[in-house]
Design an enzyme around this catalytic site. Sequence first.
Site, PDB file in Angstrom:
ATOM      1  N   ASN A  59       0.850  -1.189   0.000  1.00 42.89           N
ATOM      2  CA  ASN A  59       0.000   0.000   0.000  1.00 42.89           C
ATOM      3  C   ASN A  59       0.883   1.234   0.000  1.00 42.89           C
ATOM      4  O   ASN A  59       1.999   1.215   0.530  1.00 42.89           O
ATOM      5  CB  ASN A  59      -0.876  -0.003   1.261  1.00 42.89           C
ATOM      6  CG  ASN A  59      -1.804   1.197   1.315  1.00 42.89           C
ATOM      7  OD1 ASN A  59      -2.505   1.506   0.358  1.00 42.89           O
ATOM      8  ND2 ASN A  59      -1.809   1.887   2.446  1.00 42.89           N
ATOM      9  N   HIS A  92       1.128   5.093   1.405  1.00 40.19           N
ATOM     10  CA  HIS A  92       0.569   6.022   2.390  1.00 40.19           C
ATOM     11  C   HIS A  92       1.236   7.374   2.170  1.00 40.19           C
ATOM     12  O   HIS A  92       2.455   7.433   1.982  1.00 40.19           O
ATOM     13  CB  HIS A  92       0.832   5.524   3.815  1.00 40.19           C
ATOM     14  CG  HIS A  92       0.198   6.401   4.842  1.00 40.19           C
ATOM     15  ND1 HIS A  92      -1.155   6.355   5.115  1.00 40.19           N
ATOM     16  CD2 HIS A  92       0.713   7.372   5.630  1.00 40.19           C
ATOM     17  CE1 HIS A  92      -1.437   7.258   6.044  1.00 40.19           C
ATOM     18  NE2 HIS A  92      -0.315   7.884   6.364  1.00 40.19           N
ATOM     19  N   GLU A 145      -2.885  -4.512  10.973  1.00 37.91           N
ATOM     20  CA  GLU A 145      -2.798  -3.194  11.613  1.00 37.91           C
ATOM     21  C   GLU A 145      -2.744  -2.128  10.513  1.00 37.91           C
ATOM     22  O   GLU A 145      -1.812  -2.113   9.699  1.00 37.91           O
ATOM     23  CB  GLU A 145      -1.547  -3.106  12.482  1.00 37.91           C
ATOM     24  CG  GLU A 145      -1.392  -1.772  13.164  1.00 37.91           C
ATOM     25  CD  GLU A 145      -0.087  -1.642  13.930  1.00 37.91           C
ATOM     26  OE1 GLU A 145       0.235  -0.507  14.322  1.00 37.91           O
ATOM     27  OE2 GLU A 145       0.609  -2.647  14.138  1.00 37.91           O
ATOM     28  N   ASP A 167      -1.888   0.701   8.288  1.00 37.18           N
ATOM     29  CA  ASP A 167      -0.643   1.470   8.098  1.00 37.18           C
ATOM     30  C   ASP A 167       0.470   1.027   9.039  1.00 37.18           C
ATOM     31  O   ASP A 167       1.409   1.776   9.291  1.00 37.18           O
ATOM     32  CB  ASP A 167      -0.892   2.978   8.245  1.00 37.18           C
ATOM     33  CG  ASP A 167      -1.801   3.526   7.163  1.00 37.18           C
ATOM     34  OD1 ASP A 167      -1.808   2.970   6.047  1.00 37.18           O
ATOM     35  OD2 ASP A 167      -2.510   4.512   7.423  1.00 37.18           O
TER      36      ASP A 167
END
Length: 156
Positions: free
Chosen positions: A65, A67, A104, A106
């Site tokens: 991912n 962020h 969890e 990030d």
Amino acid sequence: ILTRAENPGLKTVLHSMKGCANRTEFDAKVTATLKEFDVDLVLLIGYMRILSDEFVDEWAGRVINVHPSLLPEFAGGMDLNVHQEVIDAGKSVTGCTIHLVTKEVDGGPIVVQKRCPVHADDDADKLKARVQALEGPAFVEAINKFVEGQMPSESA
């Protein structure tokens, strides 16, 4: 995005939550499609949804991912809110983080971070544009790490 992917001949599939009772059912449908196409690595780009535990377990070590901050700072935030938080905190440097997805939010191990300055005259939109320019190169670096077997372990 789908049109851009189809132009070079990439196969695209669009799934909707319609007809799915919950997130787990939707993620199971996505997993079936990913397996059908023998996907090795899942990239979450602008996905902005929390994945089910079942999906995260099934794809452990194979979902990354982006962020829009230098994690662990400003974890859990999204889009312009993160950039505004960076400005409000008086940070002089920010950037983006590519991380492995875990249960969890990030909180997974960091794969790549790219940095850029925060200017005194920045607003959230200006800062977002500067950070977004880093995301493509960060993803390329992360994909190369995956291909070369250099991903961090989930227990890192």
